[in-house]
Design an enzyme around this catalytic site. Structure first.
Site, PDB file in Angstrom:
ATOM      1  N   ARG A 229       0.848  -1.189   0.000  1.00 35.63           N
ATOM      2  CA  ARG A 229       0.000   0.000   0.000  1.00 35.63           C
ATOM      3  C   ARG A 229       0.886   1.242   0.000  1.00 35.63           C
ATOM      4  O   ARG A 229       2.030   1.213   0.486  1.00 35.63           O
ATOM      5  CB  ARG A 229      -0.907   0.003   1.222  1.00 35.63           C
ATOM      6  CG  ARG A 229      -1.775  -1.249   1.365  1.00 35.63           C
ATOM      7  CD  ARG A 229      -2.515  -1.250   2.682  1.00 35.63           C
ATOM      8  NE  ARG A 229      -3.399  -2.417   2.833  1.00 35.63           N
ATOM      9  CZ  ARG A 229      -3.043  -3.575   3.379  1.00 35.63           C
ATOM     10  NH1 ARG A 229      -1.806  -3.726   3.845  1.00 35.63           N
ATOM     11  NH2 ARG A 229      -3.910  -4.569   3.483  1.00 35.63           N
TER      12      ARG A 229
ATOM     13  N   LYS B 206      -1.921  -2.897   7.728  1.00 33.11           N
ATOM     14  CA  LYS B 206      -3.191  -2.750   8.433  1.00 33.11           C
ATOM     15  C   LYS B 206      -3.177  -3.648   9.661  1.00 33.11           C
ATOM     16  O   LYS B 206      -2.764  -4.798   9.606  1.00 33.11           O
ATOM     17  CB  LYS B 206      -4.360  -3.134   7.520  1.00 33.11           C
ATOM     18  CG  LYS B 206      -4.737  -2.033   6.538  1.00 33.11           C
ATOM     19  CD  LYS B 206      -6.058  -2.341   5.876  1.00 33.11           C
ATOM     20  CE  LYS B 206      -6.517  -1.179   4.997  1.00 33.11           C
ATOM     21  NZ  LYS B 206      -7.804  -1.456   4.342  1.00 33.11           N
TER      22      LYS B 206
ATOM     23  N   HIS C  62      -3.900   2.933  -6.230  1.00 32.15           N
ATOM     24  CA  HIS C  62      -4.384   1.605  -5.849  1.00 32.15           C
ATOM     25  C   HIS C  62      -4.127   0.566  -6.939  1.00 32.15           C
ATOM     26  O   HIS C  62      -4.070  -0.628  -6.664  1.00 32.15           O
ATOM     27  CB  HIS C  62      -5.889   1.642  -5.565  1.00 32.15           C
ATOM     28  CG  HIS C  62      -6.258   2.520  -4.413  1.00 32.15           C
ATOM     29  ND1 HIS C  62      -5.839   2.273  -3.120  1.00 32.15           N
ATOM     30  CD2 HIS C  62      -6.998   3.654  -4.355  1.00 32.15           C
ATOM     31  CE1 HIS C  62      -6.313   3.217  -2.320  1.00 32.15           C
ATOM     32  NE2 HIS C  62      -7.011   4.059  -3.044  1.00 32.15           N
TER      33      HIS C  62
ATOM     34  N   ARG D 161      -1.197  -2.056  -6.580  1.00 30.25           N
ATOM     35  CA  ARG D 161      -1.509  -3.149  -5.649  1.00 30.25           C
ATOM     36  C   ARG D 161      -2.491  -4.134  -6.279  1.00 30.25           C
ATOM     37  O   ARG D 161      -2.295  -5.355  -6.196  1.00 30.25           O
ATOM     38  CB  ARG D 161      -2.076  -2.566  -4.353  1.00 30.25           C
ATOM     39  CG  ARG D 161      -2.452  -3.618  -3.317  1.00 30.25           C
ATOM     40  CD  ARG D 161      -2.719  -2.943  -1.965  1.00 30.25           C
ATOM     41  NE  ARG D 161      -3.327  -3.848  -1.000  1.00 30.25           N
ATOM     42  CZ  ARG D 161      -2.655  -4.761  -0.307  1.00 30.25           C
ATOM     43  NH1 ARG D 161      -1.357  -4.920  -0.491  1.00 30.25           N
ATOM     44  NH2 ARG D 161      -3.276  -5.522   0.576  1.00 30.25           N
TER      45      ARG D 161
ATOM     46  N   HIS E 260      -3.380  -9.168   3.252  1.00 31.00           N
ATOM     47  CA  HIS E 260      -4.831  -9.277   3.430  1.00 31.00           C
ATOM     48  C   HIS E 260      -5.119 -10.325   4.495  1.00 31.00           C
ATOM     49  O   HIS E 260      -4.594 -11.441   4.441  1.00 31.00           O
ATOM     50  CB  HIS E 260      -5.520  -9.687   2.128  1.00 31.00           C
ATOM     51  CG  HIS E 260      -5.916  -8.534   1.264  1.00 31.00           C
ATOM     52  ND1 HIS E 260      -6.621  -7.444   1.743  1.00 31.00           N
ATOM     53  CD2 HIS E 260      -5.715  -8.302  -0.063  1.00 31.00           C
ATOM     54  CE1 HIS E 260      -6.835  -6.600   0.741  1.00 31.00           C
ATOM     55  NE2 HIS E 260      -6.293  -7.087  -0.351  1.00 31.00           N
TER      56      HIS E 260
ATOM     57  N   TYR F 277     -10.286 -10.909  -6.505  1.00 26.68           N
ATOM     58  CA  TYR F 277      -9.371 -10.622  -7.609  1.00 26.68           C
ATOM     59  C   TYR F 277      -9.510 -11.647  -8.733  1.00 26.68           C
ATOM     60  O   TYR F 277      -9.012 -11.421  -9.836  1.00 26.68           O
ATOM     61  CB  TYR F 277      -7.925 -10.590  -7.115  1.00 26.68           C
ATOM     62  CG  TYR F 277      -7.601  -9.370  -6.290  1.00 26.68           C
ATOM     63  CD1 TYR F 277      -7.125  -8.211  -6.891  1.00 26.68           C
ATOM     64  CD2 TYR F 277      -7.794  -9.360  -4.913  1.00 26.68           C
ATOM     65  CE1 TYR F 277      -6.840  -7.081  -6.141  1.00 26.68           C
ATOM     66  CE2 TYR F 277      -7.518  -8.231  -4.154  1.00 26.68           C
ATOM     67  CZ  TYR F 277      -7.041  -7.102  -4.773  1.00 26.68           C
ATOM     68  OH  TYR F 277      -6.778  -5.984  -4.016  1.00 26.68           O
TER      69      TYR F 277
END
Length: 274
Positions: free
Chosen positions: A136, A163, A221, A224, A247, A256
């Site tokens: 990110r 995250k 974005h 990524r 993730h 995806y």
């Protein structure tokens, strides 16, 4: 009331959430003023009419829902739960059923060529890092020089600011290693801890990286999305993709594999051509 909400009602929230909700309630307050009321005295009809007003202005479903979430949070904090009961809001398409927009091979190659031709080693190192690691932008700008371990045959990058504050170590291929090494050669005279610096020799900002991408016709974005989509299309194991991407949910990876609008167009164009 708005200042109190920001300082009290959003205590402990992320900087992004505070900024987003604060701006949303400021916009709501302006609309309420035009409707003859304020953040203390508004009623349920005011909320419904504001949501309807946003829809009439062709605001996207995702934008309306962000504003709605802010109004819900403010109303609960201020003790006005009745004002948010049974509000009709445009539904957002489930993100897990959408394929994120990724760059195709031609777009990726053009982006790499265009930035390489500028001769700016920092920008080239940034774009190669984003494309080849899928990190990110917030993770990229937080990188320190000490987070990168480079050698002739292998290299790795420690991502500390993911995250949920989860660390992960990513392998670096030869193209990324070379781009970072060339950039760091220009910086031998400085001792700044940050890996990527601004033109003012400070840690580069998220906005600067976003601007770099926008200047070349893409958003931040997409690198990524392109990285993760590439792994999915290559048939890599979901656990490997989760580890590389950071993730926490397998569902977020599965989206995806969903066909994009371009995939569907190409399929229709190819029908009966073989």
């Amino acid at each position: 009331m708005l200042e109190r909400f920001i300082s009290e009602g959003l205590l402990g929230k992320s900087e992004t959430t505070i900024k987003t909700y604060g701006h949303a309630i400021y916009q709501f307050e302006k609309w309420l003023d035009g409707a003859g009321t304020d953040l203390v005295n508004y009623a349920r009809s005011d909320v419904q009419q504001y949501i309807d007003y946003l829809a009439s202005k062709k605001k996207s479903a995702s934008t309306i829902n962000k504003l709605w979430n802010a109004i819900k949070a403010y109303s609960k904090w201020s003790g006005k739960q009745e004002a948010i009961e049974d509000i009709s809001v445009v539904k957002v398409t489930d993100i897990k059923k959408q394929a994120p927009k990724a760059m195709d091979k031609l777009e990726r190659n053009k982006l790499i060529r265009d930035i390489d031709r500028t001769g700016n080693r920092r920008d080239f190192a940034i774009i190669m890092t984003l494309l080849m690691t899928g990190i990110r932008v917030s993770e990229l700008v937080a990188l320190d020089c000490s987070d990168v371990d480079l050698s002739h045959r292998k290299g790795s990058m420690l991502v500390r600011s993911g995250k949920g504050n989860k660390e992960r170590t990513l392998p670096l291929n030869v193209d990324v290693r070379r781009a970072i090494e060339k950039y760091l050669e220009e910086r031998k005279s400085d001792n700044h801890s940050a890996l990527f610096l601004s033109n003012r020799k400070e840690r580069i900002s998220i906005r600067s990286v976003q601007h770099l991408m926008e200047k070349h016709g893409h958003n931040a974005h997409q690198t990524r999305h392109s990285f993760i989509t590439g792994l999915v299309r290559a048939g890599e194991d979901i656990s490997v993709i989760q580890s590389l991407s950071g993730h926490s949910s397998a569902d977020m990876i599965l989206r995806y594999s969903m066909p994009s609008e371009e995939d569907k167009r190409n399929a229709v164009d190819r029908i009966f051509k073989d």
